[in-house]
Scaffold this motif. Structure first.
Motif, PDB file in Angstrom:
ATOM      1  N   VAL A 143       0.846  -1.181   0.000  1.00  0.00           N
ATOM      2  CA  VAL A 143       0.000   0.000   0.000  1.00  0.00           C
ATOM      3  C   VAL A 143       0.885   1.236   0.000  1.00  0.00           C
ATOM      4  CG1 VAL A 143      -1.953  -1.091   1.165  1.00  0.00           C
ATOM      5  CG2 VAL A 143      -0.189   0.020   2.514  1.00  0.00           C
ATOM      6  N   LYS A 144       0.368   2.305  -0.556  1.00  0.00           N
ATOM      7  CA  LYS A 144       1.090   3.571  -0.583  1.00  0.00           C
ATOM      8  C   LYS A 144       1.218   4.096   0.844  1.00  0.00           C
ATOM      9  CE  LYS A 144       0.875   7.985  -2.983  1.00  0.00           C
ATOM     10  NZ  LYS A 144       0.045   8.810  -3.858  1.00  0.00           N
ATOM     11  N   SER A 145       2.432   4.467   1.236  1.00  0.00           N
ATOM     12  CA  SER A 145       2.698   4.922   2.590  1.00  0.00           C
ATOM     13  C   SER A 145       3.750   6.034   2.551  1.00  0.00           C
ATOM     14  CB  SER A 145       3.189   3.748   3.440  1.00  0.00           C
ATOM     15  OG  SER A 145       3.444   4.173   4.750  1.00  0.00           O
ATOM     16  N   PRO A 146       3.330   7.263   2.219  1.00  0.00           N
ATOM     17  CA  PRO A 146       4.295   8.364   2.110  1.00  0.00           C
ATOM     18  C   PRO A 146       5.147   8.500   3.372  1.00  0.00           C
ATOM     19  CG  PRO A 146       2.120   9.060   1.398  1.00  0.00           C
ATOM     20  CD  PRO A 146       1.963   7.706   2.028  1.00  0.00           C
ATOM     21  N   ALA A 147       6.456   8.721   3.175  1.00  0.00           N
ATOM     22  CA  ALA A 147       7.385   8.835   4.308  1.00  0.00           C
ATOM     23  C   ALA A 147       8.286  10.043   4.125  1.00  0.00           C
ATOM     24  CB  ALA A 147       8.219   7.564   4.415  1.00  0.00           C
ATOM     25  N   GLY A 148       8.747  10.559   5.243  1.00  0.00           N
ATOM     26  CA  GLY A 148       9.658  11.694   5.215  1.00  0.00           C
ATOM     27  C   GLY A 148      10.767  11.491   6.225  1.00  0.00           C
ATOM     28  N   GLY A 149      11.859  12.201   6.021  1.00  0.00           N
ATOM     29  CA  GLY A 149      12.976  12.086   6.934  1.00  0.00           C
ATOM     30  C   GLY A 149      13.687  13.406   7.129  1.00  0.00           C
ATOM     31  N   LEU A 150      14.292  13.551   8.283  1.00  0.00           N
ATOM     32  CA  LEU A 150      15.065  14.739   8.633  1.00  0.00           C
ATOM     33  C   LEU A 150      16.387  14.274   9.221  1.00  0.00           C
ATOM     34  CD1 LEU A 150      15.453  17.799   9.287  1.00  0.00           C
ATOM     35  CD2 LEU A 150      14.266  17.344  11.451  1.00  0.00           C
ATOM     36  N   VAL A 151      17.490  14.782   8.675  1.00  0.00           N
ATOM     37  CA  VAL A 151      18.820  14.507   9.201  1.00  0.00           C
ATOM     38  C   VAL A 151      19.417  15.831   9.658  1.00  0.00           C
ATOM     39  CG1 VAL A 151      21.152  13.691   8.680  1.00  0.00           C
ATOM     40  CG2 VAL A 151      19.183  12.567   7.637  1.00  0.00           C
ATOM     41  N   ILE A 152      19.935  15.838  10.870  1.00  0.00           N
ATOM     42  CA  ILE A 152      20.627  17.008  11.407  1.00  0.00           C
ATOM     43  C   ILE A 152      22.055  16.571  11.707  1.00  0.00           C
ATOM     44  CG2 ILE A 152      20.723  18.739  13.243  1.00  0.00           C
ATOM     45  CD1 ILE A 152      17.711  18.125  13.734  1.00  0.00           C
ATOM     46  N   ALA A 153      23.026  17.369  11.294  1.00  0.00           N
ATOM     47  CA  ALA A 153      24.424  17.013  11.541  1.00  0.00           C
ATOM     48  C   ALA A 153      25.174  18.187  12.157  1.00  0.00           C
ATOM     49  CB  ALA A 153      25.104  16.581  10.246  1.00  0.00           C
ATOM     50  N   LEU A 154      26.043  17.854  13.102  1.00  0.00           N
ATOM     51  CA  LEU A 154      26.970  18.820  13.685  1.00  0.00           C
ATOM     52  C   LEU A 154      28.371  18.395  13.274  1.00  0.00           C
ATOM     53  CD1 LEU A 154      25.587  19.149  17.341  1.00  0.00           C
ATOM     54  CD2 LEU A 154      24.985  20.501  15.327  1.00  0.00           C
ATOM     55  N   VAL A 155      29.127  19.346  12.745  1.00  0.00           N
ATOM     56  CA  VAL A 155      30.463  19.081  12.222  1.00  0.00           C
ATOM     57  C   VAL A 155      31.466  19.920  12.998  1.00  0.00           C
ATOM     58  CG1 VAL A 155      31.913  19.211  10.155  1.00  0.00           C
ATOM     59  CG2 VAL A 155      29.465  18.689   9.929  1.00  0.00           C
ATOM     60  N   ASP A 156      32.551  19.291  13.429  1.00  0.00           N
ATOM     61  CA  ASP A 156      33.615  20.040  14.091  1.00  0.00           C
ATOM     62  C   ASP A 156      34.206  21.012  13.070  1.00  0.00           C
ATOM     63  OD1 ASP A 156      35.650  19.963  16.586  1.00  0.00           O
ATOM     64  OD2 ASP A 156      36.733  20.312  14.696  1.00  0.00           O
ATOM     65  N   ALA A 157      34.188  22.300  13.379  1.00  0.00           N
ATOM     66  CA  ALA A 157      34.637  23.314  12.421  1.00  0.00           C
ATOM     67  C   ALA A 157      36.130  23.227  12.129  1.00  0.00           C
ATOM     68  CB  ALA A 157      34.286  24.709  12.936  1.00  0.00           C
ATOM     69  N   GLU A 158      36.904  22.777  13.088  1.00  0.00           N
ATOM     70  CA  GLU A 158      38.358  22.711  12.891  1.00  0.00           C
ATOM     71  C   GLU A 158      38.770  21.504  12.045  1.00  0.00           C
ATOM     72  OE1 GLU A 158      42.248  22.191  15.714  1.00  0.00           O
ATOM     73  OE2 GLU A 158      40.666  23.540  16.425  1.00  0.00           O
ATOM     74  N   THR A 159      38.149  20.359  12.303  1.00  0.00           N
ATOM     75  CA  THR A 159      38.578  19.125  11.614  1.00  0.00           C
ATOM     76  C   THR A 159      37.701  18.753  10.418  1.00  0.00           C
ATOM     77  OG1 THR A 159      37.211  17.688  13.012  1.00  0.00           O
ATOM     78  CG2 THR A 159      39.466  18.193  13.778  1.00  0.00           C
ATOM     79  N   GLY A 160      36.474  19.270  10.391  1.00  0.00           N
ATOM     80  CA  GLY A 160      35.550  18.902   9.326  1.00  0.00           C
ATOM     81  C   GLY A 160      34.903  17.538   9.527  1.00  0.00           C
ATOM     82  N   VAL A 161      35.064  16.954  10.702  1.00  0.00           N
ATOM     83  CA  VAL A 161      34.517  15.634  11.016  1.00  0.00           C
ATOM     84  C   VAL A 161      33.128  15.786  11.628  1.00  0.00           C
ATOM     85  CG1 VAL A 161      34.833  13.581  12.466  1.00  0.00           C
ATOM     86  CG2 VAL A 161      36.794  14.634  11.344  1.00  0.00           C
ATOM     87  N   ILE A 162      32.198  14.935  11.177  1.00  0.00           N
ATOM     88  CA  ILE A 162      30.853  14.928  11.775  1.00  0.00           C
ATOM     89  C   ILE A 162      30.970  14.368  13.186  1.00  0.00           C
ATOM     90  CG2 ILE A 162      28.536  13.948  11.658  1.00  0.00           C
ATOM     91  CD1 ILE A 162      28.868  13.870   8.601  1.00  0.00           C
ATOM     92  N   ILE A 163      30.538  15.157  14.157  1.00  0.00           N
ATOM     93  CA  ILE A 163      30.638  14.726  15.551  1.00  0.00           C
ATOM     94  C   ILE A 163      29.312  14.188  16.090  1.00  0.00           C
ATOM     95  CG2 ILE A 163      32.611  16.181  16.112  1.00  0.00           C
ATOM     96  CD1 ILE A 163      30.604  18.229  17.297  1.00  0.00           C
ATOM     97  N   TRP A 164      28.220  14.538  15.442  1.00  0.00           N
ATOM     98  CA  TRP A 164      26.906  14.034  15.841  1.00  0.00           C
ATOM     99  C   TRP A 164      25.965  14.136  14.655  1.00  0.00           C
ATOM    100  CZ3 TRP A 164      22.011  16.344  16.129  1.00  0.00           C
ATOM    101  CH2 TRP A 164      21.026  15.607  16.779  1.00  0.00           C
ATOM    102  N   ALA A 165      25.121  13.140  14.512  1.00  0.00           N
ATOM    103  CA  ALA A 165      24.066  13.181  13.494  1.00  0.00           C
ATOM    104  C   ALA A 165      22.818  12.559  14.087  1.00  0.00           C
ATOM    105  CB  ALA A 165      24.486  12.428  12.233  1.00  0.00           C
ATOM    106  N   GLY A 166      21.699  13.184  13.816  1.00  0.00           N
ATOM    107  CA  GLY A 166      20.412  12.676  14.271  1.00  0.00           C
ATOM    108  C   GLY A 166      19.487  12.475  13.091  1.00  0.00           C
ATOM    109  N   LEU A 167      18.680  11.433  13.145  1.00  0.00           N
ATOM    110  CA  LEU A 167      17.759  11.098  12.069  1.00  0.00           C
ATOM    111  C   LEU A 167      16.367  10.879  12.632  1.00  0.00           C
ATOM    112  CD1 LEU A 167      17.077  10.065   9.149  1.00  0.00           C
ATOM    113  CD2 LEU A 167      17.764   7.795   9.961  1.00  0.00           C
ATOM    114  N   ALA A 168      15.394  11.537  12.031  1.00  0.00           N
ATOM    115  CA  ALA A 168      13.977  11.315  12.355  1.00  0.00           C
ATOM    116  C   ALA A 168      13.276  10.900  11.067  1.00  0.00           C
ATOM    117  CB  ALA A 168      13.346  12.586  12.911  1.00  0.00           C
ATOM    118  N   VAL A 169      12.534   9.799  11.130  1.00  0.00           N
ATOM    119  CA  VAL A 169      11.796   9.296   9.976  1.00  0.00           C
ATOM    120  C   VAL A 169      10.363   9.045  10.425  1.00  0.00           C
ATOM    121  CG1 VAL A 169      11.608   7.426   8.290  1.00  0.00           C
ATOM    122  CG2 VAL A 169      13.858   8.194   9.039  1.00  0.00           C
TER     123      VAL A 169
END
Length: 178
Positions: free
Chosen positions: A123-149
């Motif tokens: 059956v049709k089941s529309p879905a959506g998602g949100l990703v939020i990311a925090l990146v260390d400004a000095e290293t460019g490495v993602i330090i945290w990511a959150g996902l809501a679906v």
């Protein structure tokens, strides 16, 4: 006996008062963080460009006059400020960079079982998602990511849309280490 009945009734009233009328049961949350990072050391943030959500010209999932991009940005800013962080702009160097991405698929299919016949069907089941990311400004490495679906509510009202986004962003940031 009367005391137990009274306590049970009081407990039911309290629990009923805590139940939200905004539908959020379908929203699934997950996050990951770098275990070596001291998140208390991050005091400033800046936005990485401008994030956007897919366009919805037919108004299938975004109520008319509602700017989900701005709402999500506002909610993320609020949660970061609640953690004691300040947004900086210009030539100042922030401690971390913030970004998000959101998307909707109105054609997502899901396997469901018909309760009476026990027959499975798509059956049709529309879905959506949100990703939020925090990146260390000095290293460019993602330090945290959150996902809501979650499910996409077709033609939702403005209050419900705002409340569902508020729930998702607030719940994700509760998972961000202190």
């Amino acid at each position: 006996m009367k005391r137990k009945t009274l306590l049970s009734l009081l407990g039911a009233v309290i629990l009923t008062g805590c139940v939200s009328t905004i539908p959020t049961k379908d929203i699934k949350l997950d996050s990951a963080s770098d275990p070596k990072v001291n998140f208390g050391g991050y005091k400033t943030f800046a936005w990485l460009g401008s994030a956007t959500i897919i366009n919805d010209p037919s108004g299938q999932w975004e109520p008319p006059g509602f700017d989900a991009d701005s709402e999500i940005t506002f909610l993320i800013n609020r949660e970061l400020r609640n953690r004691g962080m300040s947004e900086i702009t210009g030539v100042n160097n922030p401690d971390c960079i913030v970004t998000f991405a959101a998307g909707v698929d109105m054609e997502t299919l899901e396997l469901q079982i018909e309760p009476q016949t026990k027959i499975e069907s798509l059956v049709k089941s529309p879905a959506g998602g949100l990703v939020i990311a925090l990146v260390d400004a000095e290293t460019g490495v993602i330090i945290w990511a959150g996902l809501a679906v979650g499910d996409v509510l077709e033609t939702p009202d403005l209050a419900t849309s705002k409340a569902r986004l508020d729930y998702a962003v607030k719940a994700l940031f509760k998972q961000l280490p202190k």
